[in-house]
Design an enzyme around this catalytic site. Structure first.
Site, PDB file in Angstrom:
ATOM      1  N   TYR A  31       0.834  -1.211   0.000  1.00 42.20           N
ATOM      2  CA  TYR A  31       0.000   0.000   0.000  1.00 42.20           C
ATOM      3  C   TYR A  31       0.868   1.260   0.000  1.00 42.20           C
ATOM      4  CZ  TYR A  31      -3.916   3.016   1.569  1.00 42.20           C
ATOM      5  OH  TYR A  31      -4.877   3.992   1.677  1.00 42.20           O
TER       6      TYR A  31
ATOM      7  N   LYS B 148       0.876   4.051  -2.945  1.00 44.87           N
ATOM      8  CA  LYS B 148       0.504   5.436  -2.659  1.00 44.87           C
ATOM      9  C   LYS B 148       1.647   6.408  -2.973  1.00 44.87           C
ATOM     10  CE  LYS B 148      -3.785   5.003  -1.294  1.00 44.87           C
ATOM     11  NZ  LYS B 148      -4.864   5.456  -2.191  1.00 44.87           N
TER      12      LYS B 148
END
Length: 254
Positions: A155, A159
């Protein structure tokens, strides 16, 4: 609310719950026609019905951002129905949290596909219309996790990648009247953070309490906090703001 988005069309991926839903409601409340794509048919139907009951113009379609053809088809329908595509918010996301040594290849690929390939697919499809009309606002939803976060190697990487995409889009598309910016939320009370609490085996209220103790403003974030930041970047008057990452986290992030 003012109607600063009257006449504009906003397309939000993953717009049926949490942050995405708050963004859609913000745009609709300020006069925009809104288009939502999501893989969650039940939540999508429910959100679209809620918005229509309030008198808002809504386009809703089940589509997976990972499938470029589905995204392109949805955008084509939106432009055909609403006449333009002015604002794109790449919000669709998933988590598959785990410590690196336990993270599977599938955990990695799924998160990369939704966040990065999904944003690439939606942006590539949208820019065609924006370049033609010489106007556009692209907002990518990143995260403070881009700075690194235990249990989120996938993640955090995705991001951070969105921030690189944002800056590159700003460079490439600026001459066409298109800006690209990113909003990076800190701790926000959503279904996704509820999943995080479940993963680490604590009640959601306990996670909120722990998070608030680390936040300078002394409260947790709400989806509307992110929607407000997105609206700033989407505003016609924000045309000199591009390639920026705004951390909306109740305090500074390095």
């Amino acid at each position: 609310m003012t109607s600063r988005f009257t006449g504009r069309v906003a397309f939000v991926t993953g717009g049926s719950r949490g942050i995405g839903k708050a963004i859609v409601e913000q745009f609709a409340g300020e006069g925009a026609k809104v288009a939502i794509i999501d893989v969650n048919e039940e939540a999508l139907t429910e959100t679209a019905a809620e918005l229509r009951e309030k008198g808002y113009e809504v386009f809703a379609k089940v589509a997976n951002v990972v499938d470029a053809a589905q995204v392109e088809a949805a955008m084509e329908e939106v432009v055909s129905e609403f006449g333009s595509l002015d604002i794109l918010v790449n919000n669709a996301g998933v988590i598959r949290d785990n410590l690196l040594f336990k993270m599977t290849e599938s955990d990695w690929d799924t998160v990369m596909d939704v966040h990065l390939k999904g944003s690439f697919n939606a942006t590539k499809a949208a820019q065609k219309y924006m370049v033609e009309q010489k106007y556009g606002r692209i907002i990518n939803i990143s995260s403070t996790s881009a700075l690194g976060n235990r249990g989120q190697a996938n993640y955090a990487t995705a991001k951070a990648g969105l921030q690189g995409l944002t800056k590159t889009l700003a460079i490439e598309l600026g001459k066409y009247g298109i800006t690209a910016n990113s909003v990076a939320p800190g701790f926000i009370e959503t279904e996704m953070t509820k999943e995080t609490a479940a993963r680490i085996g604590i009640p959601f209220e306990e996670l909120i309490k722990y998070s608030v103790a680390q936040i300078p403003v002394g409260r947790s974030g709400k989806p509307t906090d992110i929607a407000n930041a997105v609206a700033f970047f989407a505003d016609e008057r924000s045309s000199f703001v591009s390639g920026q990452v705004m951390y909306v986290a109740g305090g500074p992030k390095n």
